[in-house]
Design a protein around this motif. Structure first.
Motif, PDB file in Angstrom:
ATOM      1  N   GLN A  34       0.820  -1.211   0.000  1.00 20.86           N
ATOM      2  CA  GLN A  34       0.000   0.000   0.000  1.00 20.86           C
ATOM      3  C   GLN A  34       0.857   1.266   0.000  1.00 20.86           C
ATOM      4  O   GLN A  34       0.575   2.216  -0.721  1.00 20.86           O
ATOM      5  CB  GLN A  34      -0.939   0.005   1.214  1.00 20.86           C
ATOM      6  N   VAL A  35       1.911   1.269   0.827  1.00 20.39           N
ATOM      7  CA  VAL A  35       2.795   2.435   0.917  1.00 20.39           C
ATOM      8  C   VAL A  35       3.550   2.626  -0.396  1.00 20.39           C
ATOM      9  O   VAL A  35       3.677   3.758  -0.888  1.00 20.39           O
ATOM     10  CB  VAL A  35       3.769   2.299   2.109  1.00 20.39           C
ATOM     11  N   ALA A  36       4.044   1.546  -0.973  1.00 20.03           N
ATOM     12  CA  ALA A  36       4.767   1.644  -2.251  1.00 20.03           C
ATOM     13  C   ALA A  36       3.865   2.257  -3.318  1.00 20.03           C
ATOM     14  O   ALA A  36       4.303   3.136  -4.077  1.00 20.03           O
ATOM     15  CB  ALA A  36       5.261   0.265  -2.683  1.00 20.03           C
ATOM     16  N   ALA A  37       2.616   1.825  -3.378  1.00 19.02           N
ATOM     17  CA  ALA A  37       1.687   2.382  -4.364  1.00 19.02           C
ATOM     18  C   ALA A  37       1.399   3.850  -4.076  1.00 19.02           C
ATOM     19  O   ALA A  37       1.386   4.681  -4.997  1.00 19.02           O
ATOM     20  CB  ALA A  37       0.391   1.569  -4.366  1.00 19.02           C
ATOM     21  N   LYS A  41       6.747   4.281  -5.273  1.00 16.55           N
ATOM     22  CA  LYS A  41       8.112   3.775  -5.102  1.00 16.55           C
ATOM     23  C   LYS A  41       8.082   2.259  -5.161  1.00 16.55           C
ATOM     24  O   LYS A  41       7.076   1.631  -4.816  1.00 16.55           O
ATOM     25  CB  LYS A  41       8.684   4.190  -3.742  1.00 16.55           C
ATOM     26  N   ALA A  42       9.185   1.674  -5.551  1.00 14.79           N
ATOM     27  CA  ALA A  42       9.318   0.214  -5.497  1.00 14.79           C
ATOM     28  C   ALA A  42       9.420  -0.201  -4.032  1.00 14.79           C
ATOM     29  O   ALA A  42       9.946   0.547  -3.197  1.00 14.79           O
ATOM     30  CB  ALA A  42      10.562  -0.222  -6.258  1.00 14.79           C
ATOM     31  N   ALA A  43       8.927  -1.390  -3.724  1.00 20.97           N
ATOM     32  CA  ALA A  43       8.959  -1.884  -2.347  1.00 20.97           C
ATOM     33  C   ALA A  43      10.383  -1.925  -1.794  1.00 20.97           C
ATOM     34  O   ALA A  43      10.590  -1.702  -0.597  1.00 20.97           O
ATOM     35  CB  ALA A  43       8.312  -3.261  -2.264  1.00 20.97           C
ATOM     36  N   ASP A  44      11.379  -2.168  -2.656  1.00 23.21           N
ATOM     37  CA  ASP A  44      12.756  -2.225  -2.156  1.00 23.21           C
ATOM     38  C   ASP A  44      13.317  -0.838  -1.832  1.00 23.21           C
ATOM     39  O   ASP A  44      14.440  -0.716  -1.349  1.00 23.21           O
ATOM     40  CB  ASP A  44      13.663  -2.991  -3.112  1.00 23.21           C
ATOM     41  N   GLN A  45      12.550   0.199  -2.074  1.00 21.59           N
ATOM     42  CA  GLN A  45      12.949   1.550  -1.693  1.00 21.59           C
ATOM     43  C   GLN A  45      12.363   1.957  -0.341  1.00 21.59           C
ATOM     44  O   GLN A  45      12.493   3.097   0.075  1.00 21.59           O
ATOM     45  CB  GLN A  45      12.522   2.555  -2.770  1.00 21.59           C
ATOM     46  N   LEU A  46      11.700   0.997   0.304  1.00 17.44           N
ATOM     47  CA  LEU A  46      11.120   1.230   1.619  1.00 17.44           C
ATOM     48  C   LEU A  46      11.885   0.456   2.682  1.00 17.44           C
ATOM     49  O   LEU A  46      12.516  -0.552   2.381  1.00 17.44           O
ATOM     50  CB  LEU A  46       9.645   0.797   1.637  1.00 17.44           C
ATOM     51  N   ILE A  47      11.801   0.940   3.898  1.00 18.31           N
ATOM     52  CA  ILE A  47      12.441   0.306   5.051  1.00 18.31           C
ATOM     53  C   ILE A  47      11.361  -0.129   6.019  1.00 18.31           C
ATOM     54  O   ILE A  47      10.392   0.600   6.251  1.00 18.31           O
ATOM     55  CB  ILE A  47      13.379   1.314   5.767  1.00 18.31           C
ATOM     56  N   VAL A  48      11.518  -1.300   6.592  1.00 21.25           N
ATOM     57  CA  VAL A  48      10.681  -1.770   7.694  1.00 21.25           C
ATOM     58  C   VAL A  48      11.613  -1.871   8.891  1.00 21.25           C
ATOM     59  O   VAL A  48      12.605  -2.590   8.849  1.00 21.25           O
ATOM     60  CB  VAL A  48      10.040  -3.140   7.382  1.00 21.25           C
ATOM     61  N   ARG A  49      11.309  -1.110   9.927  1.00 23.04           N
ATOM     62  CA  ARG A  49      12.191  -1.079  11.104  1.00 23.04           C
ATOM     63  C   ARG A  49      11.359  -1.097  12.378  1.00 23.04           C
ATOM     64  O   ARG A  49      10.154  -0.898  12.349  1.00 23.04           O
ATOM     65  CB  ARG A  49      13.093   0.148  11.064  1.00 23.04           C
ATOM     66  N   ASP A  50      12.044  -1.331  13.493  1.00 27.31           N
ATOM     67  CA  ASP A  50      11.384  -1.328  14.792  1.00 27.31           C
ATOM     68  C   ASP A  50      10.940   0.087  15.165  1.00 27.31           C
ATOM     69  O   ASP A  50      11.543   1.078  14.740  1.00 27.31           O
ATOM     70  CB  ASP A  50      12.324  -1.851  15.874  1.00 27.31           C
ATOM     71  N   ILE A  51       9.914   0.157  15.980  1.00 30.52           N
ATOM     72  CA  ILE A  51       9.390   1.436  16.453  1.00 30.52           C
ATOM     73  C   ILE A  51      10.347   2.050  17.468  1.00 30.52           C
ATOM     74  O   ILE A  51      10.849   1.358  18.358  1.00 30.52           O
ATOM     75  CB  ILE A  51       8.014   1.235  17.126  1.00 30.52           C
ATOM     76  N   ARG A  52      10.578   3.338  17.336  1.00 30.42           N
ATOM     77  CA  ARG A  52      11.262   4.128  18.356  1.00 30.42           C
ATOM     78  C   ARG A  52      10.145   4.861  19.106  1.00 30.42           C
ATOM     79  O   ARG A  52       9.542   5.788  18.551  1.00 30.42           O
ATOM     80  CB  ARG A  52      12.231   5.126  17.730  1.00 30.42           C
ATOM     81  N   LEU A 162       4.401  -2.036  23.058  1.00 27.48           N
ATOM     82  CA  LEU A 162       3.647  -2.209  21.823  1.00 27.48           C
ATOM     83  C   LEU A 162       4.542  -2.894  20.796  1.00 27.48           C
ATOM     84  O   LEU A 162       5.678  -2.477  20.573  1.00 27.48           O
ATOM     85  CB  LEU A 162       3.159  -0.863  21.295  1.00 27.48           C
ATOM     86  N   LYS A 163       4.018  -3.946  20.185  1.00 28.03           N
ATOM     87  CA  LYS A 163       4.781  -4.701  19.190  1.00 28.03           C
ATOM     88  C   LYS A 163       4.337  -4.226  17.814  1.00 28.03           C
ATOM     89  O   LYS A 163       3.150  -4.273  17.488  1.00 28.03           O
ATOM     90  CB  LYS A 163       4.538  -6.194  19.361  1.00 28.03           C
ATOM     91  N   GLY A 164       5.283  -3.757  17.035  1.00 27.36           N
ATOM     92  CA  GLY A 164       4.950  -3.264  15.705  1.00 27.36           C
ATOM     93  C   GLY A 164       6.181  -2.787  14.966  1.00 27.36           C
ATOM     94  O   GLY A 164       7.307  -2.912  15.452  1.00 27.36           O
ATOM     95  N   VAL A 165       5.945  -2.248  13.789  1.00 30.36           N
ATOM     96  CA  VAL A 165       7.028  -1.768  12.938  1.00 30.36           C
ATOM     97  C   VAL A 165       6.651  -0.432  12.304  1.00 30.36           C
ATOM     98  O   VAL A 165       5.477  -0.073  12.239  1.00 30.36           O
ATOM     99  CB  VAL A 165       7.373  -2.778  11.819  1.00 30.36           C
ATOM    100  N   VAL A 166       7.669   0.250  11.820  1.00 30.95           N
ATOM    101  CA  VAL A 166       7.516   1.475  11.049  1.00 30.95           C
ATOM    102  C   VAL A 166       7.867   1.149   9.607  1.00 30.95           C
ATOM    103  O   VAL A 166       8.841   0.428   9.349  1.00 30.95           O
ATOM    104  CB  VAL A 166       8.460   2.583  11.565  1.00 30.95           C
ATOM    105  N   ILE A 167       7.075   1.674   8.670  1.00 30.26           N
ATOM    106  CA  ILE A 167       7.376   1.531   7.246  1.00 30.26           C
ATOM    107  C   ILE A 167       7.534   2.941   6.690  1.00 30.26           C
ATOM    108  O   ILE A 167       6.643   3.785   6.862  1.00 30.26           O
ATOM    109  CB  ILE A 167       6.249   0.772   6.510  1.00 30.26           C
ATOM    110  N   GLU A 168       8.678   3.185   6.048  1.00 29.33           N
ATOM    111  CA  GLU A 168       8.991   4.518   5.536  1.00 29.33           C
ATOM    112  C   GLU A 168       9.995   4.406   4.391  1.00 29.33           C
ATOM    113  O   GLU A 168      10.604   3.347   4.201  1.00 29.33           O
ATOM    114  CB  GLU A 168       9.571   5.383   6.655  1.00 29.33           C
ATOM    115  N   PRO A 169      10.179   5.495   3.628  1.00 26.75           N
ATOM    116  CA  PRO A 169      11.170   5.446   2.547  1.00 26.75           C
ATOM    117  C   PRO A 169      12.593   5.265   3.091  1.00 26.75           C
ATOM    118  O   PRO A 169      12.936   5.750   4.166  1.00 26.75           O
ATOM    119  CB  PRO A 169      11.036   6.813   1.867  1.00 26.75           C
TER     120      PRO A 169
END
Length: 176
Positions: A34-37, A41-52, A162-169
């Protein structure tokens, strides 16, 4: 479309081995697509990381520090803010790190409506006080949110992770 039943919190012990990881990965894949669309951006241009907690969710502390509630038998705000530009958070669970169940519910108010209320009373020590939400909770970019907890006793500790992730460029925070 996410049905209300998919926003429930299920004790970790009710899942088969590997099922929680599969739920997390499916949620991440869905939101990355959804974020890539949305960002074109291509999905490989996004980062999935732990929440700060502090920087990503405007939480008072830099980590999920143990703290006590300031009210009794009422909802109080854990964190509130507006999600950052080009940043999405996917929450899929919670770990309760306290001996006494001083917090009984978590409420997620996102974009002007309550999206989920998780009942922590169903968690038990056999599953490490961990609960998982199969449908996840998504906080999209630039959307206001409030995460509240129902505190039973103002003096008891209420350490919730809270268990989760951040998705960003790529490059916004991390540039691998």
């Amino acid at each position: 479309m996410v049905l209300a039943a998919q926003t429930q919190l299920v004790p970790a012990s009710e899942f088969a081995p590997g099922e929680i990881g599969a739920i997390r990965n499916q949620l991440i894949e869905k939101v990355v697509a959804q974020v890539a669309a949305k960002l074109n951006k291509a999905a490989d241009q996004l980062i999935v990381r732990d929440i700060r907690p502090s920087s990503d969710l405007d939480y008072t502390y830099a980590d999920w520090n143990e703290q006590t509630g300031s009210t009794s038998d009422a909802y109080e705000t854990m964190t509130t803010g507006t999600m950052g530009d080009r940043r999405w958070i996917v929450l899929y669970g919670v770990k309760f790190n306290s001996e006494a169940l001083s917090v009984t519910h978590l409420k997620f108010h996102i974009g002007g409506a309550d999206r989920a209320i998780w009942n922590l009373e169903s968690l038990n020590e056999d599953d490490g006080m961990v609960g998982v939400c199969p449908g996840g909770i998504v906080i999209p970019e630039n959307i206001p949110y409030t995460i509240s907890r129902y505190v039973r006793s103002a003096s008891a500790p209420c350490n919730l992770v809270l268990k989760g992730v951040v998705i960003e460029p790529r490059g916004l925070v991390v540039s691998p």
